[in-house]
Write a protein that holds these residues in place. Structure first.
Motif, PDB file in Angstrom:
ATOM      1  N   UNK A   1       1.296  53.144  35.134  1.00 17.49           N
ATOM      2  CA  UNK A   1       0.449  52.667  33.928  1.00 17.49           C
ATOM      3  C   UNK A   1       0.335  50.910  33.654  1.00 17.49           C
ATOM      4  N   UNK A   2       0.190  50.580  35.014  1.00 19.42           N
ATOM      5  CA  UNK A   2      -0.013  49.174  35.239  1.00 19.42           C
ATOM      6  C   UNK A   2      -1.491  48.755  35.433  1.00 19.42           C
ATOM      7  N   UNK A   3      -1.925  47.831  34.947  1.00 15.82           N
ATOM      8  CA  UNK A   3      -3.413  47.153  35.456  1.00 15.82           C
ATOM      9  C   UNK A   3      -3.395  46.492  36.916  1.00 15.82           C
ATOM     10  N   UNK A   4      -4.299  46.635  37.493  1.00 16.09           N
ATOM     11  CA  UNK A   4      -4.345  45.986  38.795  1.00 16.09           C
ATOM     12  C   UNK A   4      -4.298  44.671  38.752  1.00 16.09           C
ATOM     13  N   UNK A   5      -4.675  44.108  37.624  1.00 16.10           N
ATOM     14  CA  UNK A   5      -4.735  42.604  37.466  1.00 16.10           C
ATOM     15  C   UNK A   5      -3.267  42.183  37.093  1.00 16.10           C
ATOM     16  N   UNK A   6      -2.414  42.803  36.781  1.00 18.49           N
ATOM     17  CA  UNK A   6      -1.147  42.592  36.418  1.00 18.49           C
ATOM     18  C   UNK A   6      -0.380  42.776  37.852  1.00 18.49           C
ATOM     19  N   UNK A   7      -0.731  44.104  38.406  1.00 18.52           N
ATOM     20  CA  UNK A   7      -0.063  44.113  39.991  1.00 18.52           C
ATOM     21  C   UNK A   7      -0.208  43.039  40.797  1.00 18.52           C
ATOM     22  N   UNK A   8      -1.415  42.562  40.957  1.00 16.20           N
ATOM     23  CA  UNK A   8      -1.839  41.266  41.843  1.00 16.20           C
ATOM     24  C   UNK A   8      -1.091  40.112  41.290  1.00 16.20           C
ATOM     25  N   UNK A   9      -1.003  39.719  39.966  1.00 13.01           N
ATOM     26  CA  UNK A   9      -0.251  38.960  39.405  1.00 13.01           C
ATOM     27  C   UNK A   9       1.234  38.847  39.927  1.00 13.01           C
ATOM     28  N   UNK A  10       1.899  39.819  39.741  1.00  8.43           N
ATOM     29  CA  UNK A  10       3.113  40.164  40.139  1.00  8.43           C
ATOM     30  C   UNK A  10       3.467  39.856  41.565  1.00  8.43           C
ATOM     31  N   UNK A  11       2.495  40.261  42.442  1.00  4.90           N
ATOM     32  CA  UNK A  11       2.457  40.263  43.900  1.00  4.90           C
ATOM     33  C   UNK A  11       2.673  38.756  44.407  1.00  4.90           C
ATOM     34  N   UNK A  12       1.591  37.993  43.438  1.00  8.20           N
ATOM     35  CA  UNK A  12       1.452  36.742  43.801  1.00  8.20           C
ATOM     36  C   UNK A  12       2.799  35.971  43.563  1.00  8.20           C
ATOM     37  N   UNK A  13       3.233  36.210  42.423  1.00  7.26           N
ATOM     38  CA  UNK A  13       4.515  35.429  41.886  1.00  7.26           C
ATOM     39  C   UNK A  13       5.556  35.788  42.814  1.00  7.26           C
ATOM     40  N   UNK A  14       5.560  37.055  42.990  1.00  8.94           N
ATOM     41  CA  UNK A  14       7.109  37.540  43.812  1.00  8.94           C
ATOM     42  C   UNK A  14       6.965  36.832  45.321  1.00  8.94           C
ATOM     43  N   UNK A  15       5.670  36.644  45.903  1.00  7.00           N
ATOM     44  CA  UNK A  15       5.520  36.219  47.221  1.00  7.00           C
ATOM     45  C   UNK A  15       5.877  34.608  47.230  1.00  7.00           C
ATOM     46  N   UNK A  16       5.488  33.956  46.176  1.00 13.34           N
ATOM     47  CA  UNK A  16       6.106  32.473  45.875  1.00 13.34           C
ATOM     48  C   UNK A  16       7.499  32.503  45.759  1.00 13.34           C
ATOM     49  N   UNK A  17       8.226  33.054  45.114  1.00 15.82           N
ATOM     50  CA  UNK A  17       9.650  33.313  44.893  1.00 15.82           C
ATOM     51  C   UNK A  17      10.367  33.581  46.303  1.00 15.82           C
ATOM     52  N   UNK A  18       9.553  34.393  47.016  1.00 14.54           N
ATOM     53  CA  UNK A  18      10.131  35.079  48.374  1.00 14.54           C
ATOM     54  C   UNK A  18      10.014  33.855  49.476  1.00 14.54           C
ATOM     55  N   UNK A  19       8.867  33.082  49.347  1.00 11.44           N
ATOM     56  CA  UNK A  19       8.876  32.052  50.293  1.00 11.44           C
ATOM     57  C   UNK A  19       9.555  30.815  49.957  1.00 11.44           C
TER      58      UNK A  19
END
Length: 56
Positions: free
Chosen positions: A31-49
């Motif tokens: 029950x997560x919107x795709x917009x929220x999903x892509x926002x998480x993915x972007x933020x987590x990739x920044x933290x990873x890098x």
């Protein structure tokens, strides 16, 4: 409407499940919107890098 605050572990689990199920199905399951999903993915990739998260 009440919003759920997702922990980092929960976000990582949803991102991992999206690789198995596909993004749309994982978002529906949790029950997560795709917009929220892509926002998480972007933020987590920044933290990873930046080195703040050592594994994804």
């Amino acid at each position: 409407m009440k919003f759920k605050k997702w922990s980092l572990a929960e976000k990582l689990e949803i991102l991992r499940k999206s690789e198995e199920l596909g993004i749309v199905e994982a978002c529906r399951k949790y029950s997560v919107s795709t917009g929220t999903f892509y926002s998480w993915k972007k933020k987590l990739l920044k933290l990873f890098h930046s080195g703040l998260i050592f594994h994804l």
